[in-house]
Motif scaffolding. Structure first.
Motif, short mmCIF file in Angstrom:
data_model
loop_
_atom_site.label_atom_id
_atom_site.label_comp_id
_atom_site.label_asym_id
_atom_site.label_seq_id
_atom_site.Cartn_x
_atom_site.Cartn_y
_atom_site.Cartn_z
N ARG A 30 -21.24 -22.94 4.07
CA ARG A 30 -19.80 -22.73 4.27
C ARG A 30 -19.47 -21.33 4.77
N GLU A 31 -20.51 -20.54 5.02
CA GLU A 31 -20.26 -19.17 5.49
C GLU A 31 -19.66 -19.19 6.89
N THR A 32 -18.54 -18.53 7.09
CA THR A 32 -17.86 -18.43 8.38
C THR A 32 -17.33 -17.02 8.56
N PRO A 33 -16.99 -16.56 9.77
CA PRO A 33 -17.25 -17.29 11.02
C PRO A 33 -18.72 -17.14 11.45
N ARG A 34 -19.11 -17.99 12.36
CA ARG A 34 -20.47 -17.94 12.87
C ARG A 34 -20.45 -17.80 14.38
N GLU A 35 -21.33 -16.96 14.89
CA GLU A 35 -21.41 -16.82 16.34
C GLU A 35 -21.96 -18.08 16.98
N PHE A 36 -22.89 -18.75 16.27
CA PHE A 36 -23.44 -20.01 16.74
C PHE A 36 -23.25 -21.09 15.68
N GLY A 37 -23.08 -22.33 16.15
CA GLY A 37 -23.07 -23.46 15.25
C GLY A 37 -24.45 -24.06 15.16
N LEU A 38 -25.00 -24.45 16.31
CA LEU A 38 -26.39 -24.92 16.40
C LEU A 38 -26.89 -24.60 17.81
N PRO A 39 -27.44 -23.40 18.01
CA PRO A 39 -27.98 -23.06 19.33
C PRO A 39 -29.17 -23.94 19.66
N ALA A 40 -29.15 -24.53 20.85
CA ALA A 40 -30.19 -25.51 21.20
C ALA A 40 -30.86 -25.11 22.52
N GLY A 41 -30.48 -25.76 23.63
CA GLY A 41 -31.12 -25.48 24.90
C GLY A 41 -30.85 -24.08 25.42
N VAL A 42 -31.86 -23.50 26.07
CA VAL A 42 -31.76 -22.16 26.65
C VAL A 42 -32.25 -22.22 28.09
N ALA A 43 -31.54 -21.55 29.00
CA ALA A 43 -31.99 -21.48 30.40
C ALA A 43 -31.45 -20.21 31.04
N LEU A 44 -32.24 -19.64 31.95
CA LEU A 44 -31.84 -18.45 32.68
C LEU A 44 -31.33 -18.84 34.06
N ASP A 45 -30.23 -18.21 34.48
CA ASP A 45 -29.73 -18.48 35.83
C ASP A 45 -30.37 -17.50 36.81
N PRO A 46 -30.10 -17.64 38.12
CA PRO A 46 -30.75 -16.76 39.11
C PRO A 46 -30.49 -15.28 38.91
N LYS A 47 -29.41 -14.92 38.19
CA LYS A 47 -29.12 -13.51 37.93
C LYS A 47 -29.76 -13.03 36.63
N GLY A 48 -30.49 -13.89 35.95
CA GLY A 48 -31.14 -13.50 34.71
C GLY A 48 -30.28 -13.64 33.48
N ARG A 49 -29.07 -14.20 33.62
CA ARG A 49 -28.21 -14.41 32.46
C ARG A 49 -28.78 -15.52 31.58
N ILE A 50 -28.63 -15.36 30.28
CA ILE A 50 -29.16 -16.31 29.31
C ILE A 50 -28.05 -17.29 28.95
N ASN A 51 -28.25 -18.56 29.25
CA ASN A 51 -27.28 -19.60 28.95
C ASN A 51 -27.79 -20.41 27.75
N VAL A 52 -26.94 -20.57 26.75
CA VAL A 52 -27.34 -21.25 25.51
C VAL A 52 -26.35 -22.37 25.22
N VAL A 53 -26.87 -23.59 25.01
CA VAL A 53 -26.03 -24.69 24.56
C VAL A 53 -25.83 -24.56 23.06
N ASP A 54 -24.57 -24.54 22.63
CA ASP A 54 -24.26 -24.53 21.21
C ASP A 54 -23.76 -25.93 20.84
N ALA A 55 -24.65 -26.72 20.24
CA ALA A 55 -24.35 -28.14 20.01
C ALA A 55 -23.17 -28.34 19.06
N PHE A 56 -23.05 -27.51 18.02
CA PHE A 56 -22.00 -27.71 17.02
C PHE A 56 -20.69 -27.03 17.39
N HIS A 57 -20.71 -26.08 18.30
CA HIS A 57 -19.48 -25.48 18.79
C HIS A 57 -19.01 -26.13 20.09
N PHE A 58 -19.86 -27.02 20.65
CA PHE A 58 -19.53 -27.78 21.86
C PHE A 58 -19.25 -26.87 23.05
N THR A 59 -20.04 -25.80 23.13
CA THR A 59 -19.85 -24.81 24.19
C THR A 59 -21.19 -24.42 24.80
#
Length: 353
Positions: free
Chosen positions: A262-291
């Motif tokens: 029950r601890e809140t707030p959280r930066e991530f809900g459930l970080p899942a998939g990770v991928a880097l774009d051509p500029k090297g930015r880190i993209n993370v799917v947050d399954a529980f935050h739907f973002t």
């Protein structure tokens, strides 16, 4: 005398027919080579839609085959250099392959269990899966699949023909995997680590250790390797994004290991998939935050986009992620049983160079 038909010479009629046949062949070729690939062939929607800061460019719902025409909980996705799209269709225990326009090309795999309880019969054979998850390609186009519940990695040639599997001794619970150079990085949930293998399946090293403290890994899901060999790991249970050096030394952590559910707030809900774009930015799917959250290589947050829903451009417990060479994101929108190709329209903070 030259025969005539209603005042028209036979030679003229033949020329007209030849011309019409030629035009027909040209139109047929144009349709087959240019229009048909863009139509989809599978169950695909290519009408773009903007939702907030996301532009949904394409949605694939399945191969459209007679048996299992729709995806059933797709876990992950990989995009080849030629634009082909590879999907681990989890509950259908298969890999589906599409061209860059979403047209279905082929599939392989069926259900088979290798790790069974006493008294149960093993049904696994090479090329069978039990809830496949991570997927990636090597430089030759060979396909590597994390056969999660069977505790192994399976390798196939570009046409889907089985080549080999590893590790023979078992002992891993692979979720995601990423190929970089001549190494395979695998999130091994059973040991709370990244297991690093050679392409022939030999265990080379491990990154991380199991634990519920900052810098440790408890339920690693996504993995990606960036410039200089930096290894980025999305730890679902610790709710963190971790960056390690190629030697396994912790560089930084985003998010905080929760002390309670029950601890809140959280930066991530459930970080899942990770991928880097051509500029090297880190993209993370947050399954529980739907973002999808976006970070710089130094861990600076650049954007967070997305919302829960069933409409195009929204997510419902998305998991896997990959990015093509143009910077477009492919998201395994698991509970919506689809793959979405999206583009982030604007970053909260201007992208670094």
């Amino acid at each position: 005398m030259v025969a005539k038909a209603k005042g028209v010479k036979v030679e003229t009629i033949l020329k007209i027919l030849a011309f019409l046949i030629l035009v027909g062949l040209v139109l047929l070729s144009y349709y087959y080579f240019f229009l048909l690939p863009k139509r989809g062939g599978g169950l695909v929607d290519t009408v773009p839609v903007d939702v907030g800061n996301i532009r949904c460019l394409m949605v694939i719902y399945g191969p459209g085959t007679r048996v299992n025409p729709y995806f059933n909980r797709p876990n992950s996705v990989a995009v080849g250099e030629d634009g082909k799209i590879y999907v681990t269709d989890g509950r259908n225990d298969r890999i589906c392959v599409f061209n860059r326009y979403g047209r279905f090309l082929f599939q392989f795999g069926e259900h088979g269990r290798a790790l069974v309880l006493p008294g149960e019969r093993a049904t696994w054979r090479p090329g069978r899966f039990w809830l496949p998850y991570g997927i990636d390609l090597d430089d030759d186009g060979n396909i590597y699949v994390a056969d999660t519940m069977n505790g192994r990695i399976q390798v196939f040639n570009p046409e889907g023909r089985f080549l080999r599997w590893f590790p023979k001794g078992g002992g891993i619970y692979p979720i995601d995997l990423h190929l970089k150079g001549n190494k395979i990085y695998v999130t091994d949930r059973s040991h709370g680590r990244i297991a690093v293998f050679s392409l022939n399946g030999k265990l080379i090293s491990s990154i991380g250790q199991k634990g519920r403290v900052e810098g440790a890994l408890d339920g690693p899901i996504g993995v990606e390797v960036g410039a200089g060999g930096t290894v980025y790991v999305a730890d679902g249970l610790n709710m963190t994004l971790n960056a390690f050096t190629s030697k396994g030394k912790l560089k930084w952590v985003k998010g905080k290991v929760p002390k309670g559910l029950r601890e809140t707030p959280r930066e991530f809900g459930l970080p899942a998939g990770v991928a880097l774009d051509p500029k090297g930015r880190i993209n993370v799917v947050d399954a529980f935050h739907f973002t999808i959250q976006v970070y710089s290589p130094q861990g600076k947050k650049l954007a967070e986009v997305g919302q829960r829903g069933v409409e195009k451009g929204t997510f419902n417990f998305a998991r896997g992620l990959d990015i093509d060479r143009y910077g477009d994101l492919y998201v395994a929108d698991m509970e919506n049983d689809r793959i979405q190709k999206i583009r982030i329209l604007k970053y909260v903070i201007e992208p670094f160079e």
